[in-house]
Design an enzyme around this catalytic site. Structure first.
Site, short mmCIF file in Angstrom:
data_model
loop_
_atom_site.label_atom_id
_atom_site.label_comp_id
_atom_site.label_asym_id
_atom_site.label_seq_id
_atom_site.Cartn_x
_atom_site.Cartn_y
_atom_site.Cartn_z
N CYS A 135 45.48 48.50 39.78
CA CYS A 135 46.49 49.54 39.98
C CYS A 135 46.26 50.64 38.96
O CYS A 135 46.06 50.35 37.78
CB CYS A 135 47.88 48.95 39.81
SG CYS A 135 49.20 50.15 40.09
N LEU A 136 46.30 51.88 39.42
CA LEU A 136 46.08 53.01 38.51
C LEU A 136 47.17 53.09 37.44
O LEU A 136 46.96 53.70 36.40
CB LEU A 136 46.01 54.32 39.31
CG LEU A 136 44.81 54.42 40.25
CD1 LEU A 136 44.93 55.65 41.14
CD2 LEU A 136 43.49 54.46 39.47
N GLY B 89 44.23 54.25 46.75
CA GLY B 89 45.57 54.50 47.25
C GLY B 89 46.43 55.08 46.14
O GLY B 89 46.08 54.95 44.96
N HIS C 114 55.10 49.76 45.69
CA HIS C 114 55.41 50.84 44.74
C HIS C 114 56.66 51.61 45.17
O HIS C 114 57.48 52.00 44.34
CB HIS C 114 54.25 51.85 44.66
CG HIS C 114 53.16 51.48 43.71
ND1 HIS C 114 53.37 51.30 42.35
CD2 HIS C 114 51.82 51.32 43.90
CE1 HIS C 114 52.20 51.02 41.76
NE2 HIS C 114 51.24 51.02 42.68
N GLN D 29 53.90 57.19 41.43
CA GLN D 29 52.88 57.09 40.37
C GLN D 29 52.60 58.45 39.72
O GLN D 29 52.03 58.50 38.63
CB GLN D 29 51.57 56.48 40.93
CG GLN D 29 51.74 55.00 41.31
CD GLN D 29 50.45 54.41 41.82
OE1 GLN D 29 50.11 54.54 42.99
NE2 GLN D 29 49.71 53.76 40.94
N HIS E 190 50.47 46.92 48.89
CA HIS E 190 50.51 47.31 47.47
C HIS E 190 51.27 48.65 47.33
O HIS E 190 52.12 48.80 46.43
CB HIS E 190 49.07 47.42 46.95
CG HIS E 190 48.90 47.92 45.56
ND1 HIS E 190 48.33 47.15 44.55
CD2 HIS E 190 49.16 49.13 44.99
CE1 HIS E 190 48.28 47.87 43.43
NE2 HIS E 190 48.79 49.08 43.66
N GLU E 191 50.99 49.60 48.22
CA GLU E 191 51.63 50.92 48.12
C GLU E 191 53.11 50.86 48.50
O GLU E 191 53.95 51.51 47.86
CB GLU E 191 50.90 51.95 48.98
CG GLU E 191 49.42 52.16 48.65
CD GLU E 191 49.11 52.40 47.19
OE1 GLU E 191 50.02 52.80 46.43
OE2 GLU E 191 47.97 52.15 46.79
O1 GNR Z 1 42.62 51.97 43.46
C1 GNR Z 1 43.25 50.96 43.77
N1 GNR Z 1 42.57 49.84 44.15
C2 GNR Z 1 43.18 48.74 44.72
C3 GNR Z 1 42.43 47.58 44.84
C4 GNR Z 1 42.97 46.46 45.41
C5 GNR Z 1 44.26 46.48 45.90
C6 GNR Z 1 45.03 47.63 45.78
C7 GNR Z 1 44.49 48.76 45.20
S1 GNR Z 1 45.44 50.21 45.10
C8 GNR Z 1 44.73 50.93 43.68
C9 GNR Z 1 45.33 52.30 43.42
C10 GNR Z 1 46.79 52.17 43.14
O2 GNR Z 1 47.24 51.84 42.08
N2 GNR Z 1 47.61 52.38 44.13
O3 GNR Z 1 48.92 52.24 43.96
NI NI Z 2 49.13 50.72 42.38
#
Ligand code: GNR
Ligand code: NI
Length: 171
Positions: free
Chosen positions: A94-95, A46, A140, A51, A136-137
């Site tokens: 999270c990236l 995601g 952000h 980001q 999660h997104e």
């Molecule tokens: O790549 C991602 N893996 C992930 C694993 C578990 C819960 C959420 C994520 S999102 C993350 C990529 C990212 O940072 N998205 O904002």
């Molecule tokens: Ni993230």
């Protein structure tokens, strides 16, 4: 299409509350393409526009298995419309916080609305990793990171580590 740099903590831009997309136009579609390319390259499942430094309420996702065909998804102005009382715990990464993983508790199911790439309003129900990832997104988009859902001790430790790395890189 272009690969974009992914912001990493403690970059303050990750705390911006992103603005709604006003019109689903060619510019927005081009940005979504860049986000997908950047997400696949990372690789991640995601990505939120902030980001890559764009404070817009735009999310890309692909939850397909490695061996299966790609399944790119784009969610514009996503909004949670219902959350289950039932929660579950999933390990998140999270990236923008590279190589750090921790368990996070969230509602196990959500419904959310969004605009698709044609500007059409959609609503879907998500569970499992889909529910975790969209929450999660959307976090952000509101300047919230998954480390905000873990203990202060753990959060302070990881923020300190990345603050030190950023300072060394600036020397
Ligand atoms: O790549 C991602 N893996 C992930 C694993 C578990 C819960 C959420 C994520 S999102 C993350 C990529 C990212 O940072 N998205 O904002
Ligand atoms: Ni993230």
């Amino acid at each position: 299409m272009a690969l974009r740099d992914i912001l990493v903590i403690p970059d303050k831009r990750l705390r911006i509350v992103s603005k709604p997309v006003e019109a689903v136009d060619a510019q927005v579609r081009a940005l979504a393409e860049d986000m997908l390319e950047t997400m696949y390259d990372a690789p991640g499942i995601g990505l939120a526009a902030i980001q890559i430094g764009k404070p817009l309420r735009l999310v890309t996702m692909d939850l397909s298995k490695k061996e299966d065909e790609k399944a790119p998804q784009v969610f514009i102005n996503p909004e949670i419309t219902w959350s289950s009382d039932e929660v579950n715990v999933h390990e998140e990464g999270c990236l923008s916080i590279p190589e750090y993983y921790e368990e996070v508790e969230r509602p196990s199911k959500v419904r959310f609305s969004y605009l698709d790439l044609d500007g059409k309003l959609q609503e879907v129900e998500a569970d499992g990793i889909f529910a975790t990832c969209i929450q999660h997104e959307i976090d952000h988009l509101n300047g919230v990171l998954f480390i905000d859902h873990i203990s202060k001790l753990k959060r302070d430790r990881v923020v300190k580590k990345y603050t030190k790395i950023a300072k060394q890189a600036a020397e």
